[in-house]
Every structure is written in C-alpha cells, then in structure tokens.
Design a protein around this motif. Structure first.
Motif, short mmCIF file in Angstrom:
data_model
loop_
_atom_site.label_atom_id
_atom_site.label_comp_id
_atom_site.label_asym_id
_atom_site.label_seq_id
_atom_site.Cartn_x
_atom_site.Cartn_y
_atom_site.Cartn_z
N ALA A 71 1.09 -1.42 -0.04
CA ALA A 71 -0.07 0.16 0.01
C ALA A 71 0.70 1.43 0.12
N PRO A 72 0.66 2.12 -0.80
CA PRO A 72 1.40 3.45 -0.87
C PRO A 72 1.17 4.28 0.28
N LYS A 73 1.94 5.20 0.56
CA LYS A 73 1.46 6.30 1.76
C LYS A 73 0.31 7.23 1.27
N PRO A 74 -0.27 7.81 1.90
CA PRO A 74 -1.48 8.48 1.81
C PRO A 74 -0.94 9.60 1.00
N ARG A 75 -1.79 10.21 0.17
CA ARG A 75 -1.40 11.42 -0.84
C ARG A 75 -1.68 12.73 0.26
N ARG A 76 -0.72 13.52 0.02
CA ARG A 76 -0.65 14.79 1.03
C ARG A 76 -1.06 15.95 0.07
N VAL A 77 -2.15 16.47 0.47
CA VAL A 77 -2.66 17.66 -0.29
C VAL A 77 -3.12 18.69 0.40
N ARG A 78 -3.17 20.05 -0.19
CA ARG A 78 -3.21 21.17 0.56
C ARG A 78 -3.94 22.09 -0.30
N LYS A 79 -4.95 23.00 -0.01
CA LYS A 79 -5.57 23.88 -0.73
C LYS A 79 -4.69 25.10 -0.91
N VAL A 80 -4.61 25.80 -1.94
CA VAL A 80 -3.73 27.04 -2.13
C VAL A 80 -4.77 28.01 -3.00
N CYS A 81 -4.28 29.17 -2.83
CA CYS A 81 -5.10 30.28 -3.84
C CYS A 81 -4.10 30.28 -4.80
N PRO A 82 -4.81 30.03 -6.16
CA PRO A 82 -3.87 30.07 -7.39
C PRO A 82 -3.39 31.56 -7.66
N SER A 83 -2.09 31.66 -8.11
CA SER A 83 -1.48 32.94 -8.56
C SER A 83 -2.05 33.41 -9.82
N ASP A 84 -2.00 32.39 -10.63
CA ASP A 84 -2.79 32.65 -12.02
C ASP A 84 -4.05 33.34 -12.15
N SER A 85 -4.12 34.65 -12.35
CA SER A 85 -5.62 35.04 -12.45
C SER A 85 -6.60 34.44 -13.51
N HIS A 86 -6.15 33.96 -14.31
CA HIS A 86 -6.84 33.25 -15.46
C HIS A 86 -7.42 32.24 -15.32
N ILE A 87 -7.00 31.46 -14.11
CA ILE A 87 -7.60 29.98 -13.80
C ILE A 87 -8.34 30.15 -12.59
N ARG A 88 -8.73 31.28 -12.24
CA ARG A 88 -9.78 31.66 -11.05
C ARG A 88 -11.20 31.08 -11.18
N ILE A 89 -11.80 30.26 -10.39
CA ILE A 89 -13.09 29.80 -10.67
C ILE A 89 -13.91 30.49 -9.51
N ASN A 90 -14.93 31.24 -9.99
CA ASN A 90 -15.68 32.19 -9.22
C ASN A 90 -16.37 31.50 -7.94
N CYS A 91 -16.01 32.23 -6.84
CA CYS A 91 -16.78 31.66 -5.65
C CYS A 91 -17.69 32.47 -4.89
N GLY A 92 -17.99 33.61 -5.49
CA GLY A 92 -18.90 34.60 -4.85
C GLY A 92 -19.82 35.37 -5.80
N TYR A 93 -20.06 36.55 -5.87
CA TYR A 93 -20.84 37.43 -6.66
C TYR A 93 -20.31 38.83 -6.62
N PRO A 94 -20.89 39.65 -7.76
CA PRO A 94 -20.29 40.94 -7.68
C PRO A 94 -20.55 41.69 -6.26
N GLY A 95 -19.36 42.39 -5.63
CA GLY A 95 -19.47 43.37 -4.82
C GLY A 95 -19.19 42.45 -3.41
N ILE A 96 -18.90 41.21 -3.39
CA ILE A 96 -18.70 40.43 -2.24
C ILE A 96 -17.60 41.06 -1.42
N SER A 97 -17.67 41.18 -0.16
CA SER A 97 -16.49 41.75 0.49
C SER A 97 -15.44 40.52 0.75
N ALA A 98 -14.20 41.18 1.13
CA ALA A 98 -13.13 39.84 1.46
C ALA A 98 -13.66 39.07 2.67
N LEU A 99 -14.14 39.62 3.61
CA LEU A 99 -14.52 38.98 4.70
C LEU A 99 -15.63 37.95 4.47
#
Length: 126
Positions: A71-99
């Motif tokens: 059996a292999p070691k389990p995959r280690r993954v983490r979530k990061v904010c992509p630095s390339d602005s062209h691969i962003r997938i929308n998560c909000g709506y127009p005017g959403i605040s940072a908070l």
C-alpha cells in the motif's frame, strides 16, 4: 426499444463499469518510498507488477522477505490560492466583501479587473 439494442447497450455499460472499477489511481513515486519494514501487503503471492499497479498499489521486488506489492503512503494535499488570475473559478458574487468571501473558505484578491475577485482554492499535491 428493440431487444438487440437493449442487449448491445447493456454490454457497453458493463464493459464501461468494469473498466472504471479496475483502474485505481496509480500512486506517485513519493508515495512508494517506504522502508521495507513499513510495507503493508496490498496483493497476493505471485502478483505481477502490472496487476499490483493496476490495483493502485506500489511494487518493488528488490527486497526479499517483505511484501513486494504494498500500500502506498496516503497522498498529502493542501488547498492554495492560485497565483494565475486566468484560472480563477468564481466563488462569490459581484460586490462580495473580502470577509464574506473568506468565510466561504475562498480566496479574495481585488485585482486585476475582469476576473473573479472571490475564487475557489485549488488542491495541490505536496
């Protein structure tokens, strides 16, 4: 529907499902770097390297007396904010605040114009 058509479609479905069930994700090289004493058996006596890897396991026959298919070691993954602005997938709506965006577990960058400012994190393997 004609009986022949139903039979052909059923056969195609069975082949597709068996192919999906058979192909587990192959482990990376890092996942297979285990000390021989840490190996947990993942196969049966006499399993071939191809059968072992097809099952999503690691194969190394260089050390006698320990499992070669393991059996292999389990995959280690983490979530990061992509630095390339062209691969962003929308998560909000127009005017959403940072908070509000960050409360949803998403990333917020108010630049550049024309791309989502609130966007989903990407999963990367470590």
């Amino acid at each position: 529907m004609d009986l022949k058509v139903v039979c052909v479609l059923s056969a195609i479905l069975l082949v597709a499902l068996s192919t999906l069930a058979e192909g587990a994700a192959a482990p990376s090289r890092c996942q297979c770097k285990l000390a021989p004493r840490e190996r947990r058996n993942c196969g049966y006596p006499g399993i071939s390297a191809m059968e072992c890897r097809r099952a999503g396991c690691c194969f190394n026959a260089s050390v006698p007396g320990v499992p070669w298919c393991f059996a292999p070691k389990p995959r280690r993954v983490r979530k990061v904010c992509p630095s390339d602005s062209h691969i962003r997938i929308n998560c909000g709506y127009p005017g959403i605040s940072a908070l509000e965006c960050e409360r949803k577990g998403c990333c917020f960058r108010s630049h550049p114009a024309g791309v989502p400012w609130c966007f989903h994190r990407r999963v990367v393997e470590e």
